[in-house]
Write a protein that holds these residues in place. Structure first.
Motif, PDB file in Angstrom:
ATOM      1  N   GLY A  90     -11.517  -2.384  -2.233  1.00 45.15           N
ATOM      2  CA  GLY A  90     -10.470  -1.386  -2.025  1.00 45.15           C
ATOM      3  C   GLY A  90      -9.453  -1.395  -3.148  1.00 45.15           C
ATOM      4  O   GLY A  90      -9.562  -2.169  -4.108  1.00 45.15           O
ATOM      5  N   ASP A  91      -8.472  -0.530  -3.045  1.00 40.96           N
ATOM      6  CA  ASP A  91      -7.418  -0.413  -4.057  1.00 40.96           C
ATOM      7  C   ASP A  91      -6.085  -0.692  -3.381  1.00 40.96           C
ATOM      8  O   ASP A  91      -5.592   0.120  -2.587  1.00 40.96           O
ATOM      9  CB  ASP A  91      -7.436   0.988  -4.675  1.00 40.96           C
ATOM     10  CG  ASP A  91      -6.596   1.082  -5.944  1.00 40.96           C
ATOM     11  OD1 ASP A  91      -5.629   0.307  -6.069  1.00 40.96           O
ATOM     12  OD2 ASP A  91      -6.906   1.929  -6.804  1.00 40.96           O
ATOM     13  N   GLN A  92      -5.517  -1.847  -3.656  1.00 43.11           N
ATOM     14  CA  GLN A  92      -4.322  -2.305  -2.960  1.00 43.11           C
ATOM     15  C   GLN A  92      -3.164  -1.316  -3.042  1.00 43.11           C
ATOM     16  O   GLN A  92      -2.527  -1.007  -2.038  1.00 43.11           O
ATOM     17  CB  GLN A  92      -3.886  -3.657  -3.533  1.00 43.11           C
ATOM     18  CG  GLN A  92      -2.557  -4.164  -3.011  1.00 43.11           C
ATOM     19  CD  GLN A  92      -2.634  -4.711  -1.599  1.00 43.11           C
ATOM     20  OE1 GLN A  92      -3.653  -5.242  -1.201  1.00 43.11           O
ATOM     21  NE2 GLN A  92      -1.555  -4.600  -0.849  1.00 43.11           N
ATOM     22  N   GLY A  93      -2.880  -0.796  -4.250  1.00 45.01           N
ATOM     23  CA  GLY A  93      -1.724   0.088  -4.429  1.00 45.01           C
ATOM     24  C   GLY A  93      -1.757   1.300  -3.517  1.00 45.01           C
ATOM     25  O   GLY A  93      -0.852   1.494  -2.687  1.00 45.01           O
ATOM     26  N   PRO A  94      -2.779   2.148  -3.627  1.00 42.85           N
ATOM     27  CA  PRO A  94      -2.869   3.307  -2.737  1.00 42.85           C
ATOM     28  C   PRO A  94      -2.956   2.919  -1.264  1.00 42.85           C
ATOM     29  O   PRO A  94      -2.416   3.622  -0.404  1.00 42.85           O
ATOM     30  CB  PRO A  94      -4.159   3.999  -3.203  1.00 42.85           C
ATOM     31  CG  PRO A  94      -4.326   3.583  -4.615  1.00 42.85           C
ATOM     32  CD  PRO A  94      -3.808   2.172  -4.669  1.00 42.85           C
ATOM     33  N   ALA A  95      -3.623   1.818  -0.956  1.00 42.22           N
ATOM     34  CA  ALA A  95      -3.780   1.415   0.446  1.00 42.22           C
ATOM     35  C   ALA A  95      -2.453   1.035   1.083  1.00 42.22           C
ATOM     36  O   ALA A  95      -2.276   1.201   2.294  1.00 42.22           O
ATOM     37  CB  ALA A  95      -4.763   0.249   0.542  1.00 42.22           C
ATOM     38  N   GLU A  96      -1.519   0.541   0.293  1.00 39.96           N
ATOM     39  CA  GLU A  96      -0.199   0.216   0.835  1.00 39.96           C
ATOM     40  C   GLU A  96       0.531   1.464   1.315  1.00 39.96           C
ATOM     41  O   GLU A  96       1.353   1.402   2.229  1.00 39.96           O
ATOM     42  CB  GLU A  96       0.648  -0.489  -0.224  1.00 39.96           C
ATOM     43  CG  GLU A  96       0.199  -1.896  -0.559  1.00 39.96           C
ATOM     44  CD  GLU A  96       1.108  -2.539  -1.589  1.00 39.96           C
ATOM     45  OE1 GLU A  96       2.329  -2.271  -1.564  1.00 39.96           O
ATOM     46  OE2 GLU A  96       0.608  -3.297  -2.439  1.00 39.96           O
ATOM     47  N   ARG A  97       0.228   2.615   0.701  1.00 37.48           N
ATOM     48  CA  ARG A  97       0.932   3.858   1.023  1.00 37.48           C
ATOM     49  C   ARG A  97       0.113   4.790   1.919  1.00 37.48           C
ATOM     50  O   ARG A  97       0.654   5.751   2.460  1.00 37.48           O
ATOM     51  CB  ARG A  97       1.295   4.591  -0.279  1.00 37.48           C
ATOM     52  CG  ARG A  97       2.205   3.786  -1.189  1.00 37.48           C
ATOM     53  CD  ARG A  97       2.556   4.546  -2.452  1.00 37.48           C
ATOM     54  NE  ARG A  97       1.402   4.734  -3.316  1.00 37.48           N
ATOM     55  CZ  ARG A  97       0.997   3.840  -4.230  1.00 37.48           C
ATOM     56  NH1 ARG A  97       1.634   2.698  -4.369  1.00 37.48           N
ATOM     57  NH2 ARG A  97      -0.047   4.093  -4.997  1.00 37.48           N
ATOM     58  N   ASP A  98      -1.179   4.514   2.040  1.00 34.28           N
ATOM     59  CA  ASP A  98      -2.065   5.392   2.805  1.00 34.28           C
ATOM     60  C   ASP A  98      -2.729   4.575   3.919  1.00 34.28           C
ATOM     61  O   ASP A  98      -3.650   3.798   3.659  1.00 34.28           O
ATOM     62  CB  ASP A  98      -3.125   5.988   1.880  1.00 34.28           C
ATOM     63  CG  ASP A  98      -4.053   6.962   2.597  1.00 34.28           C
ATOM     64  OD1 ASP A  98      -3.960   7.087   3.838  1.00 34.28           O
ATOM     65  OD2 ASP A  98      -4.893   7.590   1.918  1.00 34.28           O
ATOM     66  N   PRO A  99      -2.269   4.741   5.155  1.00 30.49           N
ATOM     67  CA  PRO A  99      -2.849   3.959   6.255  1.00 30.49           C
ATOM     68  C   PRO A  99      -4.352   4.139   6.394  1.00 30.49           C
ATOM     69  O   PRO A  99      -5.044   3.202   6.825  1.00 30.49           O
ATOM     70  CB  PRO A  99      -2.117   4.496   7.485  1.00 30.49           C
ATOM     71  CG  PRO A  99      -0.820   5.020   6.959  1.00 30.49           C
ATOM     72  CD  PRO A  99      -1.143   5.582   5.605  1.00 30.49           C
ATOM     73  N   ALA A 102      -5.984   1.729   3.973  1.00 30.53           N
ATOM     74  CA  ALA A 102      -5.802   0.362   4.470  1.00 30.53           C
ATOM     75  C   ALA A 102      -6.744   0.103   5.643  1.00 30.53           C
ATOM     76  O   ALA A 102      -7.368  -0.968   5.735  1.00 30.53           O
ATOM     77  CB  ALA A 102      -4.355   0.144   4.884  1.00 30.53           C
ATOM     78  N   GLU A 103      -6.860   1.083   6.519  1.00 29.20           N
ATOM     79  CA  GLU A 103      -7.734   0.930   7.695  1.00 29.20           C
ATOM     80  C   GLU A 103      -9.185   0.762   7.275  1.00 29.20           C
ATOM     81  O   GLU A 103      -9.924  -0.030   7.882  1.00 29.20           O
ATOM     82  CB  GLU A 103      -7.584   2.151   8.611  1.00 29.20           C
ATOM     83  CG  GLU A 103      -8.278   2.022   9.957  1.00 29.20           C
ATOM     84  CD  GLU A 103      -9.737   2.429   9.917  1.00 29.20           C
ATOM     85  OE1 GLU A 103     -10.500   1.970  10.787  1.00 29.20           O
ATOM     86  OE2 GLU A 103     -10.126   3.185   8.995  1.00 29.20           O
ATOM     87  N   GLU A 104      -9.604   1.469   6.226  1.00 27.15           N
ATOM     88  CA  GLU A 104     -10.988   1.348   5.757  1.00 27.15           C
ATOM     89  C   GLU A 104     -11.271  -0.064   5.245  1.00 27.15           C
ATOM     90  O   GLU A 104     -12.319  -0.651   5.543  1.00 27.15           O
ATOM     91  CB  GLU A 104     -11.273   2.364   4.658  1.00 27.15           C
ATOM     92  CG  GLU A 104     -12.717   2.289   4.159  1.00 27.15           C
ATOM     93  CD  GLU A 104     -13.001   3.259   3.038  1.00 27.15           C
ATOM     94  OE1 GLU A 104     -14.099   3.833   3.019  1.00 27.15           O
ATOM     95  OE2 GLU A 104     -12.121   3.422   2.159  1.00 27.15           O
TER      96      GLU A 104
END
Length: 245
Positions: A90-99, A102-104
């Motif tokens: 995954g990509d930590q940066g975008p995942a912090e802002r996009d639930p 993060a869920e994926e």
């Protein structure tokens, strides 16, 4: 020796499968890309596998896991070792802002992996023997700003595996989590992979194969990561917060 490999198209899984092939094992390779599975199957047969079969399955799909695992066992005619080797960074940066992102990461690396782990452990419990090796990550040993969502999933998976190992203590089945450090695989191709701490899939595979026979419930790959992570886990917070890791 009958071996089921979940996530068989990963670099570490393929390297591990080659070790089993040299031993003349029967292998069942499970993943979602049929073309890669067939190519790996053919290679393993050349390398000495007594049998190499494939099962196409999106392992992230939570539906019918227990029934499908039973089908895998029937397909290969029983099971001695199970290797769980799939996941996404995954990509930590975008995942912090996009639930949703993060869920994926959490769903694939923990939810689905945990479900397959429990199904595999249940099968071994019924048999009263066999080994399950789950590939985790040193990322789960302490939350770090660079990858704490991925690390959280791997931490949860390691705890699950350790709990199963405790449950089976003194019984026939054995369950081990192998925690690789940074490894040169397609998952890490966007990283600067220079330096002595980067391992090859073959180095990690050697630990995974050994874990199926002895050691555990937690093994690091390569071994020196046990001591590196021991230090990192015990660093005082005021020092740890100054580190860009």
């Amino acid at each position: 020796m009958r071996v089921i490999i979940l996530g068989a198209t990963s670099a570490i899984a393929e390297a591990t499968a080659r070790l089993y092939a040299k031993e003349g094992a029967d292998l069942l390779l499970v993943a979602r890309r049929e073309d890669r599975l067939l190519a790996i199957r053919d290679d393993l047969l050349i390398r000495g596998a007594a049998k190499a079969e494939v099962a196409v399955r999106d392992l992230a799909d939570p539906h019918g896991i227990e029934a499908d695992f039973a089908r895998f066992v029937a397909q290969i005619g029983g099971v001695d070792h199970i290797i769980l080797a799939y996941g996404i960074l995954g990509d930590q940066g975008p995942a912090e802002r996009d639930p949703a992102q993060a869920e994926e990461i959490l769903r694939i690396n923990f939810n689905s992996a945990a479900a397959w782990t429990l199904a595999a452990a249940g099968a071994l419990e019924k048999l009263g023997r066999g080994s399950l090796v789950v590939i985790g990550s040193v990322a789960g040993d302490r939350g770090r700003r660079a990858n704490f969502i991925y690390g959280a999933a791997k931490a949860g998976l390691a705890t699950l595996v350790e709990g199963l190992a405790h449950r089976f203590a003194g019984q026939g089945p054995r369950v081990v989590v192998v925690k690789p450090g940074p490894t040169i695989t397609p998952m890490t191709e966007s990283f600067n992979r220079k330096g002595a701490l980067w391992a090859t899939p073959e180095q990690v595979a050697a630990v995974v194969r050994r874990a199926a026979d002895r050691g555990g419930p937690v093994l690091y790959a390569p071994w020196h990561w046990r001591f590196i992570m021991l230090i990192i886990r015990h660093l005082p917070t005021f020092i740890f917060n100054r580190m860009n890791i």
